[in-house]
Design an enzyme around this catalytic site. Structure first.
Site, PDB file in Angstrom:
ATOM      1  CG  ASP A  34      -4.450   0.514  -1.488  1.00 38.61           C
ATOM      2  OD1 ASP A  34      -5.445   0.243  -1.583  1.00 38.61           O
ATOM      3  OD2 ASP A  34      -3.890   1.411  -2.661  1.00 38.61           O
ATOM      4  CG  ASP A  39     -23.568 -43.467  14.676  1.00 33.03           C
ATOM      5  OD1 ASP A  39     -22.929 -42.707  15.915  1.00 33.03           O
ATOM      6  OD2 ASP A  39     -23.714 -44.262  13.632  1.00 33.03           O
ATOM      7  CD  GLU A  88     -17.213 -39.130  23.238  1.00 34.41           C
ATOM      8  OE1 GLU A  88     -16.131 -39.674  23.481  1.00 34.41           O
ATOM      9  OE2 GLU A  88     -17.517 -38.614  24.682  1.00 34.41           O
ATOM     10  CG  ASN A 133     -25.647 -41.569  21.511  1.00 36.73           C
ATOM     11  OD1 ASN A 133     -25.840 -41.420  20.439  1.00 36.73           O
ATOM     12  ND2 ASN A 133     -24.084 -42.659  21.414  1.00 36.73           N
ATOM     13  CG  ASP A 178      -2.409   0.895   1.271  1.00 37.27           C
ATOM     14  OD1 ASP A 178      -2.116   1.992   0.952  1.00 37.27           O
ATOM     15  OD2 ASP A 178      -2.997   0.452   1.614  1.00 37.27           O
TER      16      ASP A 178
HETATM   17  P1  GH3 Z   1     -18.251 -36.199  28.911  1.00 41.82           P
HETATM   18  O1  GH3 Z   1     -18.414 -34.961  28.543  1.00 41.82           O
HETATM   19  O2  GH3 Z   1     -16.694 -35.931  29.926  1.00 41.82           O
HETATM   20  O3  GH3 Z   1     -17.140 -36.653  27.894  1.00 41.82           O
HETATM   21  O4  GH3 Z   1     -19.608 -37.447  29.237  1.00 41.82           O
HETATM   22  P2  GH3 Z   1     -20.235 -38.287  27.265  1.00 41.82           P
HETATM   23  O5  GH3 Z   1     -20.961 -39.054  27.729  1.00 41.82           O
HETATM   24  O6  GH3 Z   1     -19.225 -37.407  26.339  1.00 41.82           O
HETATM   25  O7  GH3 Z   1     -18.801 -39.242  27.457  1.00 41.82           O
HETATM   26  P3  GH3 Z   1     -18.803 -40.611  27.928  1.00 41.82           P
HETATM   27  O8  GH3 Z   1     -17.351 -41.467  27.465  1.00 41.82           O
HETATM   28  O9  GH3 Z   1     -19.535 -41.133  29.258  1.00 41.82           O
HETATM   29  O10 GH3 Z   1     -20.218 -41.958  27.310  1.00 41.82           O
HETATM   30  C1  GH3 Z   1     -19.755 -41.309  25.464  1.00 41.82           C
HETATM   31  C2  GH3 Z   1     -20.543 -41.799  24.614  1.00 41.82           C
HETATM   32  O11 GH3 Z   1     -20.407 -41.924  23.221  1.00 41.82           O
HETATM   33  C3  GH3 Z   1     -20.815 -43.207  24.933  1.00 41.82           C
HETATM   34  C4  GH3 Z   1     -21.188 -44.033  23.908  1.00 41.82           C
HETATM   35  O12 GH3 Z   1     -22.119 -45.000  23.851  1.00 41.82           O
HETATM   36  C5  GH3 Z   1     -21.059 -42.939  22.500  1.00 41.82           C
HETATM   37  N1  GH3 Z   1     -20.332 -43.050  20.944  1.00 41.82           N
HETATM   38  C6  GH3 Z   1     -18.934 -43.549  21.598  1.00 41.82           C
HETATM   39  N2  GH3 Z   1     -18.860 -44.056  20.025  1.00 41.82           N
HETATM   40  C7  GH3 Z   1     -20.290 -43.750  19.076  1.00 41.82           C
HETATM   41  C8  GH3 Z   1     -20.149 -43.555  17.952  1.00 41.82           C
HETATM   42  O13 GH3 Z   1     -19.711 -44.115  17.234  1.00 41.82           O
HETATM   43  N3  GH3 Z   1     -21.546 -43.443  17.922  1.00 41.82           N
HETATM   44  C9  GH3 Z   1     -22.611 -43.296  18.705  1.00 41.82           C
HETATM   45  N4  GH3 Z   1     -23.742 -42.800  18.043  1.00 41.82           N
HETATM   46  N5  GH3 Z   1     -21.950 -43.107  20.035  1.00 41.82           N
HETATM   47  C10 GH3 Z   1     -20.860 -43.158  20.206  1.00 41.82           C
HETATM   48 MG    MG Z   2     -17.335 -37.013  25.563  1.00 39.94          MG
END
Ligand code: GH3
Ligand code: MG
Length: 463
Positions: free
Chosen positions: A53, A348, A374, A339, A9
């Site tokens: 610019d 999922d 997760e 879930n 610029d």
């Molecule tokens: P935090 O805040 O302490 O992390 O609690 P949280 O409920 O996330 O943790 P926790 O470890 O108690 O539960 C994890 C859940 O994630 C339980 C399990 O059924 C779910 N999960 C794991 N893999 C998959 C997946 O591929 N698909 C789905 N839908 N759920 C999943």
């Molecule tokens: Mg968790």
């Protein structure tokens, strides 16, 4: 590091104001008064992006962009042309000269930052393509396109039933393009089965009464396997500045406002279509068998098998170069409740959409992997504490800041995420901890602190 930006610029105050804004966002900045100075700077070391610019002179700017695009080393550096742009023609001229984007002054800071992030992300993706293909010639759109005969599919989703004239004009002025139309809501309701869409045009110029509609469409397009790689342009009313910045962060490749002329839209569409075909070429080069072994089938991200050796390599490389790097452990909060409340299939879908949001917001050099359940992992090379924290906070906001829509009824699900960041100092002193298992553990310890500190937050630990 966030990256290095070269500001060109002629006016000292403009350079300084812009520099301060970019420093706040953690970019490194170099300043040039003239194009000759800029050329010398670029020859000495390549910046990641250029802010140019255009008051410096139309012809000079055009010659500068043309020279840069013809230089193999520098051709991928994104250029944002800034200026007064009194007529729509001036904007198109800057784009045709080779600028990747034009921003009219005075520009909105959020838009500027979101544009820079978006351009750097797509630059990294193209760089990766170039690396894999080996030669620039192999990358050239002309070569790739000669094999490509099926028409490019455009889908225009607009609030009005009739196609806006400037979008109708695309089918006459873009080569080998088929324009389809749809109502915005049907994009998210019905699967797009007929044919793959190369470019979505989300036309909300008639009014955006609720930002969430746009965010939902973007999140959905980015998370569905059939549209994840499509190019997306959002057309917005001029007052939708916040929505525009968020749209870029959620994965829109480009945004234009209602004041933009048909010719500029045409030019931008042509660029997006080219980028889409180039990216398709890259994906075709990845051998499918190898890909399957290192890919998580639910989200399409790298899996743990790929991530762990990658961390060891990152650690070794960083130590060699004395560079810091960051490892983040990301975990959705109370995911079990998602879930339990909405069902496993909905869970999922949240995981898929989470992966898409995170991926859309990281650069190609950053690693994103699903480690299981997760839990996700992000590794950012070349990062210091401020940049790592900022990046982690942005990812955290990206999940907690906009709801997910899942299931046949597109139910709204609000999810938050906690992030533990481990920052390696990249020196020999850190060696003892930097086996890949220990790196993940260190990030997990920080994650545990974020969880016990109330969740939906970032916690940081350093070597
Ligand atoms: P935090 O805040 O302490 O992390 O609690 P949280 O409920 O996330 O943790 P926790 O470890 O108690 O539960 C994890 C859940 O994630 C339980 C399990 O059924 C779910 N999960 C794991 N893999 C998959 C997946 O591929 N698909 C789905 N839908 N759920 C999943
Ligand atoms: Mg968790």
């Amino acid at each position: 590091m966030a990256g290095e930006i070269l500001i060109i610029d002629a006016v000292a105050t403009n350079r300084i104001v812009l520099k301060v804004k970019l420093l706040v966002a953690q970019y490194r900045v170099r300043l040039c008064e003239t194009l000759a100075e800029a050329k010398a700077e670029i020859d000495a070391s390549l910046p990641d992006l250029i802010l140019l610019d255009t008051a410096i002179g139309k012809d000079a700017v055009s010659a500068f962009c043309t020279a840069l695009n013809a230089d193999e080393r520098a051709s991928l550096i994104p250029i944002i042309a800034t200026g007064g742009f009194t007529t729509p023609k001036d904007r198109v001229a800057a784009l045709e000269a080779g600028a990747d984007d034009v921003l009219s002054k005075p520009f909105d800071d959020h838009i500027l930052q979101a544009r820079i992030r978006s351009l750097l992300r797509s630059r990294d993706a193209r760089q990766e393509l170039r690396m894999r293909d080996g030669t620039r010639t192999a990358l050239g759109f002309a070569e790739a396109c000669s094999e490509f005969t099926a028409p490019t599919q455009l889908l225009v989703a607009s609030l009005d039933d009739t196609l806006a004239p400037d979008l109708g004009y695309l089918s006459q002025t873009l080569e080998n393009v088929q324009v389809n139309t749809s109502a915005p809501e049907s994009i998210t309701r019905e699967p797009i089965k007929k044919f793959p869409i190369d470019l979505f045009l989300l036309d909300f110029r008639a009014g955006l009464s609720d930002d969430k509609v746009l965010f939902r469409i973007l999140s959905e397009l980015r998370s569905r396997s059939e549209t994840r790689h499509s190019s997306i342009m959002a057309l917005l009313p001029t007052n939708a500045r916040h929505a525009a910045a968020m749209a870029l962060d959620l994965g829109a490749n480009d945004i234009v406002y209602s004041t933009v002329a048909a010719e500029e839209i045409r030019h931008r569409c042509a660029v997006l279509i080219q980028a889409k075909h180039e990216a398709d070429a890259l994906r075709r080069t990845v051998e499918s068998g190898l890909e399957a072994a290192i890919t998580d089938p639910l989200t399409g991200l790298f899996n743990r098998r790929y991530a762990l050796p990658h961390l060891s390599r990152l650690s070794t490389e960083s130590r060699k170069n004395g560079r810091q790097f960051a490892i983040m452990a990301l975990d959705l909060d109370h995911f079990k409740t998602v879930n339990d409340t909405y069902g496993h299939a909905a869970g999922d879908e949240v995981l898929r959409q989470t992966a898409a949001r995170l991926q859309g917001n990281l650069r190609a050099v950053d690693l994103l992997a699903r480690m299981g359940g997760e839990e996700f992992l992000v590794a950012i090379p070349n990062s210091d504490v401020v940049h790592a924290r900022k990046a982690a906070e942005r990812l955290c906001d990206l999940i907690g800041g906009a709801p997910f829509y899942v299931g046949p009824d597109r139910q709204e699900v609000n999810v938050t995420m906690s992030v533990g960041v481990y920052l390696s100092d990249g020196t020999d002193a850190g060696e003892k901890i930097e086996s890949h298992g220990a790196l993940v553990n260190a990030a997990d310890v920080a994650l545990y602190a974020a969880k016990s500190g109330g969740r939906n937050k970032v916690s940081l630990s350093a070597a």
